[in-house]
Design an enzyme around this catalytic site. Structure first.
Site, PDB file in Angstrom:
ATOM      1  N   ARG A   1     -30.539   1.208 -13.751  1.00  0.00           N
ATOM      2  CA  ARG A   1     -31.512   0.518 -14.597  1.00  0.00           C
ATOM      3  C   ARG A   1     -32.792   1.340 -14.711  1.00  0.00           C
ATOM      4  O   ARG A   1     -33.397   1.423 -15.771  1.00  0.00           O
ATOM      5  CB  ARG A   1     -31.824  -0.859 -14.012  1.00  0.00           C
TER       6      ARG A   1
ATOM      7  N   CYS B   1     -42.233   4.278  31.975  1.00  0.00           N
ATOM      8  CA  CYS B   1     -40.987   4.223  31.189  1.00  0.00           C
ATOM      9  C   CYS B   1     -39.957   3.354  31.903  1.00  0.00           C
ATOM     10  O   CYS B   1     -39.693   3.552  33.095  1.00  0.00           O
ATOM     11  CB  CYS B   1     -40.446   5.638  30.985  1.00  0.00           C
TER      12      CYS B   1
ATOM     13  N   LYS C   1     -34.917 -17.498  -7.324  1.00  0.00           N
ATOM     14  CA  LYS C   1     -34.821 -16.720  -6.086  1.00  0.00           C
ATOM     15  C   LYS C   1     -34.740 -17.661  -4.893  1.00  0.00           C
ATOM     16  O   LYS C   1     -35.581 -18.543  -4.715  1.00  0.00           O
ATOM     17  CB  LYS C   1     -36.043 -15.798  -5.929  1.00  0.00           C
TER      18      LYS C   1
ATOM     19  N   TYR D   1       1.931   2.151  -3.484  1.00  0.00           N
ATOM     20  CA  TYR D   1       0.780   2.693  -4.225  1.00  0.00           C
ATOM     21  C   TYR D   1       0.536   4.146  -3.804  1.00  0.00           C
ATOM     22  O   TYR D   1       0.368   5.036  -4.648  1.00  0.00           O
ATOM     23  CB  TYR D   1      -0.453   1.839  -3.950  1.00  0.00           C
TER      24      TYR D   1
ATOM     25  N   SER E   1     -36.133  -6.794 -16.864  1.00  0.00           N
ATOM     26  CA  SER E   1     -36.014  -7.641 -15.686  1.00  0.00           C
ATOM     27  C   SER E   1     -36.215  -9.091 -16.112  1.00  0.00           C
ATOM     28  O   SER E   1     -36.699  -9.377 -17.215  1.00  0.00           O
ATOM     29  CB  SER E   1     -37.056  -7.244 -14.640  1.00  0.00           C
ATOM     30  N   LEU E   2     -35.847 -10.023 -15.237  1.00  0.00           N
ATOM     31  CA  LEU E   2     -35.972 -11.447 -15.551  1.00  0.00           C
ATOM     32  C   LEU E   2     -37.206 -12.035 -14.888  1.00  0.00           C
ATOM     33  O   LEU E   2     -37.600 -11.620 -13.794  1.00  0.00           O
ATOM     34  CB  LEU E   2     -34.728 -12.203 -15.064  1.00  0.00           C
TER      35      LEU E   2
ATOM     36  N   LYS F   1     -26.622 -14.480  -8.578  1.00  0.00           N
ATOM     37  CA  LYS F   1     -27.437 -13.267  -8.692  1.00  0.00           C
ATOM     38  C   LYS F   1     -27.053 -12.321  -7.553  1.00  0.00           C
ATOM     39  O   LYS F   1     -27.478 -12.491  -6.411  1.00  0.00           O
ATOM     40  CB  LYS F   1     -28.926 -13.611  -8.638  1.00  0.00           C
TER      41      LYS F   1
ATOM     42  N   TYR G   1     -22.025  -8.620 -15.993  1.00  0.00           N
ATOM     43  CA  TYR G   1     -22.589  -9.911 -16.367  1.00  0.00           C
ATOM     44  C   TYR G   1     -23.265  -9.940 -17.731  1.00  0.00           C
ATOM     45  O   TYR G   1     -23.724 -11.004 -18.165  1.00  0.00           O
ATOM     46  CB  TYR G   1     -23.600 -10.369 -15.317  1.00  0.00           C
TER      47      TYR G   1
ATOM     48  N   CYS H   1     -36.997   5.837  33.186  1.00  0.00           N
ATOM     49  CA  CYS H   1     -37.164   6.911  34.180  1.00  0.00           C
ATOM     50  C   CYS H   1     -38.387   6.758  35.064  1.00  0.00           C
ATOM     51  O   CYS H   1     -38.553   7.502  36.038  1.00  0.00           O
ATOM     52  CB  CYS H   1     -37.210   8.270  33.486  1.00  0.00           C
TER      53      CYS H   1
ATOM     54  N   ASP I   1     -26.919  -9.287  -5.072  1.00  0.00           N
ATOM     55  CA  ASP I   1     -27.980  -8.458  -4.492  1.00  0.00           C
ATOM     56  C   ASP I   1     -27.458  -7.037  -4.342  1.00  0.00           C
ATOM     57  O   ASP I   1     -26.893  -6.659  -3.316  1.00  0.00           O
ATOM     58  CB  ASP I   1     -28.383  -9.025  -3.126  1.00  0.00           C
TER      59      ASP I   1
ATOM     60  N   GLU J   1     -25.081 -18.189 -13.218  1.00  0.00           N
ATOM     61  CA  GLU J   1     -24.320 -17.148 -12.535  1.00  0.00           C
ATOM     62  C   GLU J   1     -24.968 -16.815 -11.197  1.00  0.00           C
ATOM     63  O   GLU J   1     -26.188 -16.966 -11.041  1.00  0.00           O
ATOM     64  CB  GLU J   1     -24.264 -15.872 -13.384  1.00  0.00           C
TER      65      GLU J   1
ATOM     66  N   CYS K   1     -42.485   7.894  25.992  1.00  0.00           N
ATOM     67  CA  CYS K   1     -42.173   8.591  27.236  1.00  0.00           C
ATOM     68  C   CYS K   1     -42.022  10.072  26.897  1.00  0.00           C
ATOM     69  O   CYS K   1     -41.237  10.430  26.015  1.00  0.00           O
ATOM     70  CB  CYS K   1     -40.878   8.059  27.845  1.00  0.00           C
TER      71      CYS K   1
ATOM     72  N   CYS L   1     -35.845  12.255  30.847  1.00  0.00           N
ATOM     73  CA  CYS L   1     -35.622  10.808  30.819  1.00  0.00           C
ATOM     74  C   CYS L   1     -34.164  10.536  30.428  1.00  0.00           C
ATOM     75  O   CYS L   1     -33.703  10.989  29.370  1.00  0.00           O
ATOM     76  CB  CYS L   1     -36.558  10.164  29.805  1.00  0.00           C
TER      77      CYS L   1
ATOM     78  N   GLU M   1     -23.878  -5.438 -11.783  1.00  0.00           N
ATOM     79  CA  GLU M   1     -24.494  -5.189 -10.481  1.00  0.00           C
ATOM     80  C   GLU M   1     -23.460  -4.557  -9.567  1.00  0.00           C
ATOM     81  O   GLU M   1     -22.415  -5.160  -9.276  1.00  0.00           O
ATOM     82  CB  GLU M   1     -24.997  -6.501  -9.876  1.00  0.00           C
TER      83      GLU M   1
ATOM     84  N   LYS N   1     -29.007 -18.629 -17.943  1.00  0.00           N
ATOM     85  CA  LYS N   1     -29.148 -18.047 -19.282  1.00  0.00           C
ATOM     86  C   LYS N   1     -28.805 -19.079 -20.354  1.00  0.00           C
ATOM     87  O   LYS N   1     -27.888 -19.899 -20.173  1.00  0.00           O
ATOM     88  CB  LYS N   1     -28.192 -16.856 -19.454  1.00  0.00           C
TER      89      LYS N   1
ATOM     90  N   ASP O   1       0.818  -1.210   0.000  1.00  0.00           N
ATOM     91  CA  ASP O   1       0.000   0.000   0.000  1.00  0.00           C
ATOM     92  C   ASP O   1       0.852   1.261   0.000  1.00  0.00           C
ATOM     93  O   ASP O   1       0.507   2.271  -0.622  1.00  0.00           O
ATOM     94  CB  ASP O   1      -0.926   0.016   1.224  1.00  0.00           C
TER      95      ASP O   1
END
Length: 672
Positions: A136, A404, A310, A37, A83-84, A115, A222, A407, A117, A113, A422, A427, A170, A286, A34
């Site tokens: 998208r 509460c 899913k 770099y 969308s699929l 998917k 993808y 208090c 999220d 592949e 409360c 408090c 994604e 696919k 690092d």
């Protein structure tokens, strides 16, 4: 060093740093330390400062985020990002494979592949250079988030050949980045993100790219929208070619020749997903051959040659040991289930949300119940239901207390609210949460005063009110654990510096009900000083466009409280600024043609930056917004103005170019 030598050196450093970025962020195989770099990056920055004519858009130094945007421009996808269709079980997958096989005469193969999220995005490269990135959106129209995507280091600003292509992928937040971000948000008194998907989407839709740059996002590519001069015939070949160009694809894809191989892949990753360093919510299947994809075609909403399996939301069964109550900053009492530890989605869970008393009653959840909990990517799992059939008779019904837990004050349920609250202003739980909010980033922004430090100070009786923060002394802080000389000095300097904050930060930090950061800025600009705001009537407040009845009533009640009056007097005496320091309408603004007008800025501006133009308009009594509507009075359009200009022209709103705006500024006596 002459110009020629500087340009050569800049090119060499750029090439080296881009290679280091690729090795680290794409291959996950860094070749240098690092420190090396960082040294080369610093050398490049200095050279670019000395020779700005050689500071190119694809320089590695241009990933930190530029000037904040006023809003996102719309982008039309030339090839829709459809969308699929979804599959939820093995039979759905088998039906998809059968339909695809019947739709073409040749033997068929598939690519499976993971998917990811996250947030679906489109990247456009022209002659090998990254020129545009978009969300998208609705599949046909997305938003231009190029500035934010440039901050993702796994997205190369130039690819290895001068290809022109538009690719889909994604963007996501790895687990490590997600946990670090939420720890930071909690320390600053901010709400944590519910899951990595929301965190990634929220980061990429920030108008300030510097925020996205700090959040360590990643991406997997993808698919292809358009690819000039490509003669590849298989989806699998495209994935390999994208990798050769230096683009990041997920290495876990597999080519499958039968439905049995597809199911093996699905079953393997259903079990192995907790071991990934990022979230996946399914498997994409696919057809591999691009000609066969064309033969199968599309429905109105999705391709017939692909489907998304899913994963079912992961559930677990455990015992509910107890229900714990917490008191929030506004006094709301929140019940939380305390559970026997159980593993869900790769993490051990001991607490789960119960939301409120009504939900507990509706679901008949009792202490001692065997319960089903679900964690679909959420940071706090939820109790789904009690397994009534498992009851032994020893379970206890839960009833919210009348007083509460912090208090002892009587709890109340305000009109039209589900939660118990409360309302004791003294408090201790509310006071502590209020302190955490006061020092948070969007409020007084006091570095070093996170949630843990506030809790430590509160427990040591060093702070009970906001004013106590400004009375802290070095000697008493040094007596606390993990408080050394340097950290205490830095903390006290940060506290002192916060006294100079503009009024809107103080207003937001006070935690007035219904007053968020934007409303605080509006109030500060409108009244200028805390004293004038304290004297404002309900009608004065309601006359402001952005202030509604509930907020106006809350503000009036707040400033009538004796303890609030005393607190503000204390803060004044301690040197805390009570004046708005930002741009505000001047006396001349009352006669300005911008006074009271709503203005939208769009397109690229040459004479002014967006920020400069906005400040000038606001100083003349105008209001700058990010979207065009019937309430807009004027649109100022620079070069490459897009949908906002079109909308303004369509509904008949006045449009100026930048020269007209400059002339108006000169007429107002403002020099550019």
């Amino acid at each position: 060093m002459d110009k020629q030598q500087a340009q050569t050196k800049i090119n060499q450093l750029t090439e080296a740093l881009n290679q280091y970025n690729y090795e680290y962020h794409v291959l996950d195989k860094p070749s240098v330390e690092d420190a090396i770099y960082d040294q080369k990056m610093q050398e490049l920055r200095k050279l670019e400062e000395a020779y700005p004519e050689f500071k190119y858009p694809d320089s590695p130094t241009q990933r930190v985020g530029g000037e904040p945007l006023e809003g996102f421009q719309k982008v039309e996808h030339r090839i829709p990002m459809l969308s699929l269709a979804n599959a939820f079980n093995e039979q759905d997958i088998r039906d998809f494979v059968r339909r695809a096989s019947q739709g073409t005469e040749e033997p068929i193969s598939f690519v499976c592949e993971l998917k990811i999220d996250g947030l679906a995005v489109s990247l456009t490269y022209e002659d090998g250079k990254f020129v545009r990135g978009a969300t998208r959106g609705d599949g046909t129209t997305g938003e231009d988030i190029t500035s934010n995507l440039r901050t993702i280091r796994s997205i190369p600003l130039t690819i290895r050949e001068k290809e022109t292509l538009e690719i889909r992928g994604e963007a996501f937040m790895p687990h490590k980045s997600f946990l670090a971000l939420n720890e930071e948000r909690k320390a600053n008194g901010e709400e944590p993100f519910a899951n990595p998907r929301n965190a990634a989407a929220g980061s990429l839709r920030q108008l300030d790219p510097k925020i996205a740059a700090k959040r360590n996002l990643d991406i997997y590519l993808y698919g292809v929208g358009e690819w000039a001069n490509s003669n590849l015939t298989k989806h699998s070949e495209r994935l390999e070619r994208l990798k050769e160009l230096g683009l990041k694809t997920n290495p876990e894809w597999r080519k499958c020749h039968s439905v049995e191989e597809v199911m093996e892949y699905v079953e393997y990753w259903t079990k192995e997903r907790p071991h990934l360093h990022y979230e996946i919510d399914g498997i994409v299947i696919k057809v591999d051959d691009l000609r066969q994809q064309e033969e199968l075609g599309y429905t109105a909403k999705s391709p017939r040659w692909a489907i998304a399996y899913k994963f079912p939301a992961e559930e677990a069964i455990t015992k509910l040991i107890d229900i714990e109550l917490s008191v929030g900053r506004t006094g709301v009492i929140t019940p939380t289930a305390i559970l026997n530890p159980v593993k869900v989605a790769g993490t051990t869970v001991q607490r789960a949300s119960l939301h409120n008393e009504d939900l507990i009653r509706e679901q008949d959840i009792r202490i001692g119940d065997t319960v089903v909990i679900k964690k679909a990517g959420d940071i706090i799992p939820k109790v789904v239901r009690a397994m009534v059939e498992e009851r032994t008779g020893e379970e206890k019904e839960f009833h919210m207390p009348k007083d509460c837990p912090a208090c002892g004050s009587e709890l109340v349920r305000l009109e039209e609210e589900v939660a118990l609250r409360c309302i004791n202003p003294n408090c201790p739980a509310q006071l502590k949460e209020g302190l955490i909010h006061f020092v948070s980033r969007n409020a007084m922004n006091i570095d070093g005063l996170g949630e843990k430090v506030i809790a430590q100070l509160f427990q040591a009786d060093l702070v009970k009110t906001i004013a106590d923060i400004y009375r802290l002394e070095k000697a008493e802080l040094l007596e606390l654990e993990r408080m050394g000389e340097k950290s205490v000095t830095n903390l006290l300097e940060a506290i002192e510096a916060s006294k100079a904050n503009s009024l809107e930060r103080l207003l937001f930090g006070l935690g007035i009900r219904f007053v968020g950061a934007k409303a605080a800025k509006t109030l500060a600009m409108e009244f200028g000083t805390m004293e004038k705001l304290q004297q404002a009537t309900y009608d004065d407040l309601l006359a402001i466009n952005e202030i509604g009845e509930k907020m106006a009533d809350s503000i009036v009640q707040y400033f009538q409280e004796q303890q609030v009056i005393e607190l503000l007097d204390e803060l004044r005496a301690l040197g805390v600024n009570m004046t708005y320091l930002g741009a505000k309408p001047s006396e001349a603004a009352k006669t300005s043609l911008f006074n009271g007008k709503t203005v939208v800025l769009t397109g690229k501006m040459d004479i002014y930056t967006r920020t400069e133009a906005k400040e000038l308009i606001e100083s003349l009594g105008g209001n700058v917004t990010g979207s065009v509507s019937k309430k807009t009075d004027l649109v100022i359009a620079g070069e490459d103005a897009g949908s906002k200009l079109e909308k303004a022209e369509k509904i008949g709103i006045d449009v100026w170019n930048e020269s007209q705006f400059q002339q108006a500024m000169e007429n107002e006596g403002v020099e550019s």
